[in-house]
Write a protein that holds these residues in place. Structure first.
Motif, mmCIF file in Angstrom:
data_model
loop_
_atom_site.group_PDB
_atom_site.id
_atom_site.type_symbol
_atom_site.label_atom_id
_atom_site.label_comp_id
_atom_site.label_asym_id
_atom_site.label_seq_id
_atom_site.Cartn_x
_atom_site.Cartn_y
_atom_site.Cartn_z
ATOM 1 N N THR A 1 10.250 -13.221 -9.544
ATOM 2 C CA THR A 1 9.502 -11.971 -9.715
ATOM 3 C C THR A 1 8.168 -12.030 -8.967
ATOM 4 O OG1 THR A 1 10.502 -11.574 -11.883
ATOM 5 C CG2 THR A 1 8.447 -10.426 -11.410
ATOM 6 N N LEU A 2 7.472 -13.119 -9.076
ATOM 7 C CA LEU A 2 6.165 -13.250 -8.429
ATOM 8 C C LEU A 2 6.267 -13.278 -6.912
ATOM 9 C CD1 LEU A 2 4.510 -15.885 -10.783
ATOM 10 C CD2 LEU A 2 3.879 -13.469 -10.569
ATOM 11 N N LEU A 3 7.342 -13.851 -6.399
ATOM 12 C CA LEU A 3 7.443 -14.045 -4.961
ATOM 13 C C LEU A 3 8.403 -13.085 -4.260
ATOM 14 C CD1 LEU A 3 7.415 -17.941 -4.864
ATOM 15 C CD2 LEU A 3 5.509 -16.351 -4.541
ATOM 16 N N LYS A 4 8.895 -12.093 -4.988
ATOM 17 C CA LYS A 4 9.806 -11.147 -4.299
ATOM 18 C C LYS A 4 9.064 -10.074 -3.566
ATOM 19 C CE LYS A 4 10.676 -7.954 -8.067
ATOM 20 N NZ LYS A 4 11.628 -7.261 -8.809
ATOM 21 N N GLY B 1 2.515 -4.862 -6.399
ATOM 22 C CA GLY B 1 3.537 -4.944 -5.366
ATOM 23 C C GLY B 1 3.193 -4.159 -4.112
ATOM 24 N N PHE B 2 2.545 -3.007 -4.286
ATOM 25 C CA PHE B 2 2.212 -2.156 -3.146
ATOM 26 C C PHE B 2 0.715 -1.965 -2.991
ATOM 27 C CE2 PHE B 2 6.333 -0.816 -4.792
ATOM 28 C CZ PHE B 2 7.126 -1.090 -3.687
ATOM 29 N N GLY C 1 1.246 -5.022 -17.218
ATOM 30 C CA GLY C 1 2.021 -4.567 -16.070
ATOM 31 C C GLY C 1 2.393 -5.696 -15.125
ATOM 32 N N GLY C 2 1.834 -6.870 -15.371
ATOM 33 C CA GLY C 2 2.102 -7.996 -14.499
ATOM 34 C C GLY C 2 1.297 -7.905 -13.221
ATOM 35 N N GLY C 3 1.569 -8.787 -12.318
ATOM 36 C CA GLY C 3 0.852 -8.819 -11.055
ATOM 37 C C GLY C 3 -0.158 -9.941 -11.019
ATOM 38 N N LEU C 4 -0.720 -10.138 -9.856
ATOM 39 C CA LEU C 4 -1.696 -11.200 -9.655
ATOM 40 C C LEU C 4 -3.102 -10.604 -9.584
ATOM 41 C CD1 LEU C 4 0.198 -13.283 -6.963
ATOM 42 C CD2 LEU C 4 0.050 -13.739 -9.414
ATOM 43 N N ASP C 5 -4.053 -11.339 -10.079
ATOM 44 C CA ASP C 5 -5.441 -10.895 -10.140
ATOM 45 C C ASP C 5 -6.024 -10.662 -8.753
ATOM 46 O OD1 ASP C 5 -8.050 -10.456 -11.284
ATOM 47 O OD2 ASP C 5 -8.562 -12.497 -10.694
ATOM 48 N N ASP D 1 1.040 -9.822 1.791
ATOM 49 C CA ASP D 1 0.964 -8.663 0.895
ATOM 50 C C ASP D 1 -0.193 -8.820 -0.087
ATOM 51 O OD1 ASP D 1 3.287 -7.573 2.065
ATOM 52 O OD2 ASP D 1 4.554 -8.688 0.661
ATOM 53 N N TYR D 2 -0.351 -10.031 -0.604
ATOM 54 C CA TYR D 2 -1.443 -10.289 -1.538
ATOM 55 C C TYR D 2 -2.795 -10.080 -0.846
ATOM 56 C CZ TYR D 2 -4.454 -12.560 -4.932
ATOM 57 O OH TYR D 2 -5.459 -12.818 -5.830
ATOM 58 N N ILE D 3 -2.922 -10.582 0.369
ATOM 59 C CA ILE D 3 -4.166 -10.409 1.126
ATOM 60 C C ILE D 3 -4.444 -8.914 1.332
ATOM 61 C CG2 ILE D 3 -5.310 -10.801 3.338
ATOM 62 C CD1 ILE D 3 -3.727 -13.485 3.463
#
Length: 98
Positions: A95-98, A33-34, A44-48, A5-7
């Motif tokens: 949260t990060l890995l769901k 997430g999407f 809002g959170g999330g990964l860079d 999903d991250y990719i």
């Protein structure tokens, strides 16, 4: 979020910003997430995903798995440095890995 999903989010970010000349240095570009979103404060959170700007799909696919792991590690280290409880750190990881 799964690594795949991250990719996908990084690839989408690179595609959608392909015609941009640069990124706003005062913004955060994060997964949601999407997809990805741009925020002024990162709350809002999330990964860079900003590192994928102007990169080829092959480069992103090669680098994203390690970047994912590094970002998760940074989030956990920040939580530890901020004295979060083990329960709070567990919630962060979930949260990060769901």
């Amino acid at each position: 979020m799964l690594v795949k999903d991250y990719i996908e989010n990084c690839l989408k970010f690179a595609k959608e910003t392909k015609n941009w000349k640069s990124l706003n240095p005062y913004s955060y570009y994060l997964t949601n997430g999407f997809s990805w979103n741009e925020t002024c404060d990162g709350n809002g959170g999330g990964l860079d995903v900003s590192w994928a700007f102007n990169m080829s799909n092959n480069e992103i696919k090669k680098l994203a798995p390690q970047k994912f792991v590094d970002l998760i590690k940074e989030e956990i280290q920040t939580a530890i440095d901020n004295d979060l409880s083990s329960d709070e750190i567990g919630e962060l990881v979930n949260t990060l890995l769901k």
